[in-house]
Scaffold this motif. Structure first.
Motif, mmCIF file in Angstrom:
data_model
loop_
_atom_site.group_PDB
_atom_site.id
_atom_site.type_symbol
_atom_site.label_atom_id
_atom_site.label_comp_id
_atom_site.label_asym_id
_atom_site.label_seq_id
_atom_site.Cartn_x
_atom_site.Cartn_y
_atom_site.Cartn_z
ATOM 1 N N GLU A 1 21.808 -26.326 1.904
ATOM 2 C CA GLU A 1 20.984 -26.252 0.699
ATOM 3 C C GLU A 1 21.843 -26.091 -0.554
ATOM 4 O O GLU A 1 21.563 -26.704 -1.587
ATOM 5 N N PHE A 2 22.882 -25.270 -0.452
ATOM 6 C CA PHE A 2 23.766 -25.106 -1.605
ATOM 7 C C PHE A 2 24.471 -26.420 -1.942
ATOM 8 O O PHE A 2 24.617 -26.783 -3.118
ATOM 9 N N GLY A 3 24.890 -27.154 -0.911
ATOM 10 C CA GLY A 3 25.535 -28.439 -1.143
ATOM 11 C C GLY A 3 24.623 -29.412 -1.858
ATOM 12 O O GLY A 3 25.042 -30.125 -2.784
ATOM 13 N N LEU A 4 23.356 -29.450 -1.442
ATOM 14 C CA LEU A 4 22.386 -30.333 -2.098
ATOM 15 C C LEU A 4 22.092 -29.860 -3.516
ATOM 16 O O LEU A 4 22.038 -30.664 -4.461
ATOM 17 N N LEU A 5 21.898 -28.557 -3.668
ATOM 18 C CA LEU A 5 21.564 -28.007 -4.979
ATOM 19 C C LEU A 5 22.694 -28.213 -5.979
ATOM 20 O O LEU A 5 22.450 -28.538 -7.151
ATOM 21 N N SER A 6 23.939 -28.028 -5.529
ATOM 22 C CA SER A 6 25.072 -28.094 -6.444
ATOM 23 C C SER A 6 25.248 -29.474 -7.067
ATOM 24 O O SER A 6 25.884 -29.611 -8.115
ATOM 25 N N LYS A 7 24.671 -30.507 -6.443
ATOM 26 C CA LYS A 7 24.750 -31.850 -7.010
ATOM 27 C C LYS A 7 23.855 -31.994 -8.235
ATOM 28 O O LYS A 7 24.078 -32.866 -9.081
ATOM 29 N N VAL B 1 22.360 -14.655 1.667
ATOM 30 C CA VAL B 1 23.504 -15.528 1.919
ATOM 31 C C VAL B 1 23.895 -16.297 0.658
ATOM 32 O O VAL B 1 25.084 -16.407 0.315
ATOM 33 N N LEU B 2 22.908 -16.831 -0.047
ATOM 34 C CA LEU B 2 23.220 -17.563 -1.273
ATOM 35 C C LEU B 2 23.849 -16.651 -2.318
ATOM 36 O O LEU B 2 24.820 -17.025 -2.986
ATOM 37 N N ALA B 3 23.305 -15.438 -2.457
ATOM 38 C CA ALA B 3 23.826 -14.504 -3.452
ATOM 39 C C ALA B 3 25.238 -14.045 -3.104
ATOM 40 O O ALA B 3 26.092 -13.881 -3.986
ATOM 41 N N ALA B 4 25.502 -13.849 -1.812
ATOM 42 C CA ALA B 4 26.794 -13.317 -1.388
ATOM 43 C C ALA B 4 27.879 -14.381 -1.306
ATOM 44 O O ALA B 4 29.043 -14.122 -1.633
ATOM 45 N N ASP B 5 27.512 -15.593 -0.883
ATOM 46 C CA ASP B 5 28.524 -16.599 -0.561
ATOM 47 C C ASP B 5 28.583 -17.791 -1.505
ATOM 48 O O ASP B 5 29.633 -18.447 -1.581
ATOM 49 N N HIS B 6 27.498 -18.099 -2.198
ATOM 50 C CA HIS B 6 27.451 -19.364 -2.933
ATOM 51 C C HIS B 6 27.111 -19.202 -4.414
ATOM 52 O O HIS B 6 27.806 -19.778 -5.264
ATOM 53 N N LEU B 7 26.060 -18.487 -4.723
ATOM 54 C CA LEU B 7 25.630 -18.320 -6.119
ATOM 55 C C LEU B 7 25.907 -16.875 -6.521
ATOM 56 O O LEU B 7 24.997 -16.042 -6.608
ATOM 57 N N ILE C 1 14.604 -27.222 -10.741
ATOM 58 C CA ILE C 1 14.723 -27.762 -9.380
ATOM 59 C C ILE C 1 13.797 -27.029 -8.425
ATOM 60 O O ILE C 1 13.712 -25.788 -8.443
ATOM 61 N N LEU C 2 13.109 -27.798 -7.583
ATOM 62 C CA LEU C 2 12.287 -27.251 -6.506
ATOM 63 C C LEU C 2 12.935 -27.617 -5.177
ATOM 64 O O LEU C 2 13.195 -28.787 -4.905
ATOM 65 N N MET C 3 13.218 -26.604 -4.362
ATOM 66 C CA MET C 3 13.792 -26.800 -3.024
ATOM 67 C C MET C 3 12.726 -26.430 -2.002
ATOM 68 O O MET C 3 12.196 -25.315 -2.016
ATOM 69 N N LEU C 4 12.396 -27.366 -1.119
ATOM 70 C CA LEU C 4 11.372 -27.119 -0.116
ATOM 71 C C LEU C 4 11.946 -27.326 1.276
ATOM 72 O O LEU C 4 12.776 -28.215 1.489
ATOM 73 N N ARG C 5 11.481 -26.529 2.211
ATOM 74 C CA ARG C 5 11.866 -26.709 3.606
ATOM 75 C C ARG C 5 10.754 -27.439 4.335
ATOM 76 O O ARG C 5 9.576 -27.116 4.197
ATOM 77 N N SER C 6 11.159 -28.407 5.115
ATOM 78 C CA SER C 6 10.225 -29.247 5.826
ATOM 79 C C SER C 6 10.665 -29.330 7.288
ATOM 80 O O SER C 6 11.439 -28.504 7.769
ATOM 81 N N ALA C 7 10.151 -30.303 8.001
ATOM 82 C CA ALA C 7 10.529 -30.527 9.396
ATOM 83 C C ALA C 7 10.437 -32.017 9.677
ATOM 84 O O ALA C 7 9.721 -32.752 8.993
ATOM 85 N N HIS C 8 11.154 -32.448 10.710
ATOM 86 C CA HIS C 8 11.210 -33.868 11.021
ATOM 87 C C HIS C 8 11.206 -34.057 12.526
ATOM 88 O O HIS C 8 11.750 -33.252 13.281
#
Length: 307
Positions: A109-115, A137-143, A225-232
Protein backbone atom coordinates in the motif's frame (compact mmCIF):
# COMPACT_ATOMS: atom_id res chain seq x y z
CA UNK A 1 -23.17 -19.32 -13.77
CA UNK A 2 -20.93 -21.00 -11.18
CA UNK A 3 -22.64 -23.14 -8.57
CA UNK A 4 -21.94 -26.21 -6.44
CA UNK A 5 -20.37 -28.15 -9.32
CA UNK A 6 -17.10 -26.25 -8.93
CA UNK A 7 -14.75 -28.20 -6.57
CA UNK A 8 -13.60 -24.98 -4.89
CA UNK A 9 -17.17 -23.83 -4.26
CA UNK A 10 -18.09 -27.27 -2.93
CA UNK A 11 -15.23 -27.14 -0.41
CA UNK A 12 -16.12 -23.57 0.60
CA UNK A 13 -19.70 -24.72 1.18
CA UNK A 14 -18.47 -27.52 3.43
CA UNK A 15 -16.33 -25.14 5.46
CA UNK A 16 -19.15 -22.61 5.69
CA UNK A 17 -21.45 -25.32 7.02
CA UNK A 18 -18.93 -26.16 9.75
CA UNK A 19 -18.16 -22.52 10.62
CA UNK A 20 -21.82 -21.50 10.75
CA UNK A 21 -22.47 -24.18 13.36
CA UNK A 22 -19.86 -22.84 15.76
CA UNK A 23 -21.37 -21.41 18.92
CA UNK A 24 -18.40 -19.12 19.53
CA UNK A 25 -16.05 -17.60 16.95
CA UNK A 26 -13.42 -16.59 19.50
CA UNK A 27 -9.94 -18.05 18.94
CA UNK A 28 -9.79 -21.76 19.77
CA UNK A 29 -8.24 -24.87 18.24
CA UNK A 30 -11.41 -25.64 16.26
CA UNK A 31 -12.05 -22.06 15.13
CA UNK A 32 -8.41 -21.52 14.16
CA UNK A 33 -8.27 -24.77 12.19
CA UNK A 34 -11.42 -24.04 10.19
CA UNK A 35 -10.50 -20.48 9.26
CA UNK A 36 -6.91 -21.45 8.47
CA UNK A 37 -8.20 -24.11 6.10
CA UNK A 38 -10.56 -21.60 4.50
CA UNK A 39 -7.80 -19.02 4.00
CA UNK A 40 -5.40 -21.59 2.52
CA UNK A 41 -8.14 -22.78 0.19
CA UNK A 42 -8.84 -19.28 -1.12
CA UNK A 43 -5.26 -18.02 -1.56
CA UNK A 44 -4.19 -19.84 -4.77
CA UNK A 45 -5.10 -18.06 -8.03
CA UNK A 46 -8.49 -19.18 -9.30
CA UNK A 47 -10.43 -17.84 -12.31
CA UNK A 48 -13.72 -17.73 -10.41
CA UNK A 49 -15.73 -14.53 -10.84
CA UNK A 50 -17.76 -13.81 -7.67
CA UNK A 51 -20.26 -11.76 -9.68
CA UNK A 52 -21.25 -14.87 -11.65
CA UNK A 53 -22.05 -17.11 -8.73
CA UNK A 54 -25.60 -18.45 -8.57
CA UNK A 55 -27.94 -16.69 -6.08
CA UNK A 56 -27.65 -19.50 -3.53
CA UNK A 57 -23.86 -19.26 -3.45
CA UNK A 58 -23.98 -15.46 -3.45
CA UNK A 59 -26.12 -15.62 -0.32
CA UNK A 60 -23.73 -18.08 1.31
CA UNK A 61 -20.75 -15.90 0.38
CA UNK A 62 -22.30 -12.87 2.06
CA UNK A 63 -22.94 -14.84 5.25
CA UNK A 64 -19.44 -16.31 5.19
CA UNK A 65 -17.83 -12.86 4.84
CA UNK A 66 -19.88 -11.71 7.82
CA UNK A 67 -18.68 -14.71 9.87
CA UNK A 68 -15.09 -14.02 8.82
CA UNK A 69 -15.47 -10.41 9.92
CA UNK A 70 -16.84 -11.38 13.31
CA UNK A 71 -14.08 -13.94 13.83
CA UNK A 72 -11.44 -11.41 12.79
CA UNK A 73 -12.76 -8.86 15.27
CA UNK A 74 -12.73 -11.39 18.12
CA UNK A 75 -9.23 -12.52 17.19
CA UNK A 76 -7.98 -8.92 17.21
CA UNK A 77 -9.53 -8.30 20.63
CA UNK A 78 -8.00 -11.52 21.96
CA UNK A 79 -4.49 -10.60 20.84
CA UNK A 80 -4.83 -6.95 21.80
CA UNK A 81 -5.62 -8.08 25.34
CA UNK A 82 -2.56 -10.34 25.27
CA UNK A 83 -0.30 -7.61 23.89
CA UNK A 84 -1.54 -5.09 26.45
CA UNK A 85 -0.12 -7.32 29.20
CA UNK A 86 3.39 -6.26 28.13
CA UNK A 87 5.04 -3.01 29.18
CA UNK A 88 5.70 -2.16 25.52
CA UNK A 89 2.95 -3.95 23.57
CA UNK A 90 4.11 -2.97 20.08
CA UNK A 91 7.44 -4.72 20.63
CA UNK A 92 5.54 -8.02 20.60
CA UNK A 93 3.32 -7.61 17.52
CA UNK A 94 4.80 -10.76 16.00
CA UNK A 95 2.59 -12.72 18.40
CA UNK A 96 -0.35 -11.84 16.17
CA UNK A 97 -0.70 -14.68 13.63
CA UNK A 98 -1.13 -12.43 10.60
CA UNK A 99 1.48 -9.82 11.54
CA UNK A 100 3.75 -10.70 8.60
CA UNK A 101 0.80 -10.38 6.21
CA UNK A 102 0.10 -6.87 7.51
CA UNK A 103 3.75 -5.96 7.02
CA UNK A 104 3.56 -7.10 3.40
CA UNK A 105 0.19 -5.45 2.74
CA UNK A 106 1.31 -2.16 4.26
CA UNK A 107 4.47 -2.27 2.14
CA UNK A 108 2.35 -2.82 -0.97
CA UNK A 109 0.00 0.00 0.00
CA UNK A 110 2.83 2.40 0.79
CA UNK A 111 4.43 1.62 -2.57
CA UNK A 112 1.19 2.40 -4.39
CA UNK A 113 0.47 5.49 -2.31
CA UNK A 114 3.97 6.93 -2.71
CA UNK A 115 3.46 7.14 -6.48
CA UNK A 116 0.56 9.54 -6.04
CA UNK A 117 0.95 11.12 -2.57
CA UNK A 118 4.47 10.46 -1.24
CA UNK A 119 4.36 12.63 1.89
CA UNK A 120 0.84 12.87 3.35
CA UNK A 121 0.60 14.94 6.51
CA UNK A 122 -2.76 13.67 7.77
CA UNK A 123 -4.12 10.18 7.21
CA UNK A 124 -7.51 8.74 8.21
CA UNK A 125 -8.00 5.00 8.63
CA UNK A 126 -11.65 3.95 8.69
CA UNK A 127 -12.49 0.69 10.45
CA UNK A 128 -9.29 0.54 12.50
CA UNK A 129 -10.58 -1.90 15.14
CA UNK A 130 -8.93 -2.89 18.43
CA UNK A 131 -5.61 -3.76 16.74
CA UNK A 132 -4.89 -0.94 14.24
CA UNK A 133 -1.93 -2.72 12.65
CA UNK A 134 -2.01 -0.83 9.36
CA UNK A 135 -1.81 2.55 11.05
CA UNK A 136 0.90 1.29 13.42
CA UNK A 137 3.05 -0.20 10.66
CA UNK A 138 2.65 2.78 8.34
CA UNK A 139 3.40 5.24 11.15
CA UNK A 140 6.43 3.30 12.38
CA UNK A 141 8.00 2.16 9.11
CA UNK A 142 6.78 4.26 6.19
CA UNK A 143 5.00 7.53 7.02
CA UNK A 144 7.13 8.58 9.96
CA UNK A 145 5.90 12.16 10.19
CA UNK A 146 2.21 11.71 9.31
CA UNK A 147 -0.60 12.04 11.84
CA UNK A 148 -3.10 9.16 11.86
CA UNK A 149 -6.75 9.51 12.81
CA UNK A 150 -8.37 6.12 13.33
CA UNK A 151 -12.15 5.81 13.05
CA UNK A 152 -14.25 2.92 14.34
CA UNK A 153 -17.89 2.64 15.41
CA UNK A 154 -16.92 0.44 18.39
CA UNK A 155 -15.91 2.56 21.40
CA UNK A 156 -14.43 -0.46 23.20
CA UNK A 157 -12.24 -1.24 20.19
CA UNK A 158 -10.91 2.33 20.18
CA UNK A 159 -10.23 2.17 23.92
CA UNK A 160 -8.25 -1.05 23.48
CA UNK A 161 -6.29 0.40 20.55
CA UNK A 162 -5.44 3.59 22.45
CA UNK A 163 -4.20 1.52 25.40
CA UNK A 164 -2.07 -0.56 23.04
CA UNK A 165 -0.17 2.39 21.53
CA UNK A 166 -0.11 4.47 24.72
CA UNK A 167 3.26 3.20 26.03
CA UNK A 168 4.91 4.13 22.71
CA UNK A 169 5.13 7.96 22.59
CA UNK A 170 6.90 7.86 19.22
CA UNK A 171 3.68 6.36 17.79
CA UNK A 172 0.93 7.45 20.19
CA UNK A 173 1.90 11.09 19.74
CA UNK A 174 0.77 10.81 16.11
CA UNK A 175 -2.34 8.68 16.73
CA UNK A 176 -5.89 9.71 17.50
CA UNK A 177 -8.94 7.48 17.87
CA UNK A 178 -12.49 8.55 17.07
CA UNK A 179 -15.69 6.62 17.75
CA UNK A 180 -17.91 7.48 14.79
CA UNK A 181 -19.63 6.15 11.70
CA UNK A 182 -17.59 7.63 8.87
CA UNK A 183 -20.83 8.39 7.00
CA UNK A 184 -21.65 10.87 9.79
CA UNK A 185 -18.27 12.61 9.85
CA UNK A 186 -18.73 16.13 8.43
CA UNK A 187 -16.96 17.56 5.44
CA UNK A 188 -14.92 20.07 7.42
CA UNK A 189 -13.22 17.09 9.11
CA UNK A 190 -12.83 14.86 6.04
CA UNK A 191 -11.39 17.68 3.94
CA UNK A 192 -8.46 17.82 6.36
CA UNK A 193 -7.06 14.44 5.26
CA UNK A 194 -4.60 13.88 2.44
CA UNK A 195 -5.36 10.15 2.43
CA UNK A 196 -8.33 8.08 3.61
CA UNK A 197 -7.91 4.33 4.02
CA UNK A 198 -11.07 2.23 3.99
CA UNK A 199 -10.75 -1.15 5.71
CA UNK A 200 -12.05 -4.16 3.79
CA UNK A 201 -14.99 -4.78 6.11
CA UNK A 202 -16.31 -1.20 6.11
CA UNK A 203 -19.50 -1.56 4.11
CA UNK A 204 -20.26 -5.27 4.15
CA UNK A 205 -22.63 -5.11 1.17
CA UNK A 206 -22.57 -3.15 -2.05
CA UNK A 207 -25.26 -0.68 -0.96
CA UNK A 208 -23.55 0.16 2.33
CA UNK A 209 -20.15 0.47 0.64
CA UNK A 210 -21.65 2.77 -2.01
CA UNK A 211 -23.16 4.97 0.71
CA UNK A 212 -19.78 5.36 2.42
CA UNK A 213 -17.96 6.07 -0.85
CA UNK A 214 -20.60 8.62 -1.86
CA UNK A 215 -20.16 10.45 1.45
CA UNK A 216 -16.39 10.48 1.00
CA UNK A 217 -16.71 11.68 -2.60
CA UNK A 218 -18.90 14.56 -1.48
CA UNK A 219 -16.71 15.59 1.44
CA UNK A 220 -13.06 14.70 0.85
CA UNK A 221 -10.77 17.40 -0.49
CA UNK A 222 -10.36 17.53 -4.26
CA UNK A 223 -7.22 15.61 -5.17
CA UNK A 224 -7.11 13.63 -1.91
CA UNK A 225 -6.36 9.90 -2.15
CA UNK A 226 -8.76 7.09 -1.25
CA UNK A 227 -7.22 3.66 -0.54
CA UNK A 228 -9.65 0.74 -0.47
CA UNK A 229 -9.12 -2.93 0.27
CA UNK A 230 -10.87 -5.38 -1.97
CA UNK A 231 -10.62 -9.05 -2.92
CA UNK A 232 -10.10 -10.99 -6.12
CA UNK A 233 -10.84 -14.51 -7.32
CA UNK A 234 -11.49 -17.05 -4.57
CA UNK A 235 -10.35 -14.50 -1.97
CA UNK A 236 -13.75 -12.89 -2.51
CA UNK A 237 -15.16 -15.58 -0.22
CA UNK A 238 -13.24 -13.88 2.61
CA UNK A 239 -13.77 -10.18 1.92
CA UNK A 240 -16.12 -7.95 -0.09
CA UNK A 241 -15.14 -6.94 -3.62
CA UNK A 242 -14.85 -3.27 -4.57
CA UNK A 243 -15.75 -2.65 -8.20
CA UNK A 244 -13.57 0.32 -9.22
CA UNK A 245 -16.19 1.46 -11.73
CA UNK A 246 -18.60 2.11 -8.87
CA UNK A 247 -16.35 4.71 -7.25
CA UNK A 248 -18.37 7.67 -8.43
CA UNK A 249 -16.58 10.95 -7.83
CA UNK A 250 -13.12 9.36 -7.92
CA UNK A 251 -10.60 8.63 -10.65
CA UNK A 252 -8.93 5.24 -10.56
CA UNK A 253 -5.14 5.38 -10.21
CA UNK A 254 -4.05 1.83 -9.41
CA UNK A 255 -5.54 -1.62 -8.98
CA UNK A 256 -3.30 -4.21 -7.33
CA UNK A 257 -3.95 -7.94 -6.92
CA UNK A 258 -1.30 -9.67 -4.78
CA UNK A 259 0.09 -13.03 -5.80
CA UNK A 260 1.57 -13.97 -2.43
CA UNK A 261 -0.20 -14.87 0.83
CA UNK A 262 -1.55 -11.34 1.28
CA UNK A 263 -5.32 -11.66 0.93
CA UNK A 264 -6.52 -8.18 0.07
CA UNK A 265 -6.37 -6.42 -3.26
CA UNK A 266 -5.77 -2.67 -3.15
CA UNK A 267 -7.67 0.03 -5.05
CA UNK A 268 -6.17 3.52 -5.20
CA UNK A 269 -8.34 6.42 -6.35
CA UNK A 270 -8.17 10.21 -6.33
CA UNK A 271 -11.03 12.53 -5.48
CA UNK A 272 -11.90 14.14 -8.78
CA UNK A 273 -10.80 17.75 -9.11
CA UNK A 274 -14.10 18.55 -10.80
CA UNK A 275 -17.39 16.69 -10.39
CA UNK A 276 -18.46 14.43 -13.24
CA UNK A 277 -22.18 13.71 -12.85
CA UNK A 278 -23.14 10.19 -13.81
CA UNK A 279 -26.06 9.47 -16.14
CA UNK A 280 -29.18 8.34 -14.33
CA UNK A 281 -28.74 4.87 -12.89
CA UNK A 282 -24.99 4.66 -13.62
CA UNK A 283 -21.84 5.07 -11.58
CA UNK A 284 -18.71 6.39 -13.26
CA UNK A 285 -15.31 7.52 -12.09
CA UNK A 286 -14.56 10.23 -14.65
CA UNK A 287 -14.83 10.61 -18.45
CA UNK A 288 -11.86 8.38 -19.33
CA UNK A 289 -13.03 5.48 -17.19
CA UNK A 290 -15.06 4.22 -20.10
CA UNK A 291 -11.70 3.55 -21.75
CA UNK A 292 -10.54 1.08 -19.07
CA UNK A 293 -9.78 -2.34 -20.47
CA UNK A 294 -11.43 -5.44 -19.00
CA UNK A 295 -9.33 -7.11 -16.32
CA UNK A 296 -8.08 -10.62 -17.00
CA UNK A 297 -8.67 -12.61 -13.78
CA UNK A 298 -5.86 -14.99 -14.70
CA UNK A 299 -3.28 -12.20 -14.80
CA UNK A 300 -2.67 -11.26 -11.19
CA UNK A 301 -0.49 -8.18 -11.66
CA UNK A 302 -0.67 -4.54 -10.70
CA UNK A 303 -2.60 -2.41 -13.16
CA UNK A 304 -2.34 1.36 -13.31
CA UNK A 305 -4.84 3.71 -14.90
CA UNK A 306 -4.66 7.46 -15.19
CA UNK A 307 -7.64 9.63 -15.93
Amino acid sequence: MVCQSDPLVLKVLQLYDSISKLEDLSPSAEVDALFTELVHLCIPPHPIDPTKLCPEIQEMRGKLISLCGRAEGLMEKHFTTLLASFDRPLDHLSLFPYHSNYLKLSRHEFGLLSKHCPNPARVAFVGSGPLPLTSIVLAADHLKSAVFHNFDIDASANAMAAKLVGPHPEISGRMEFHTADIADVPGEVLRGYDVVFLAALVGMDAEEKAHVVEHLAENMAAGAILMLRSAHGARAFLYPVVDPCHLRGFELLSLYHPTDDVINSVVVARRCLRPHPAPLGRHVLCPKCSELQPFNPLTLIEEEHHC
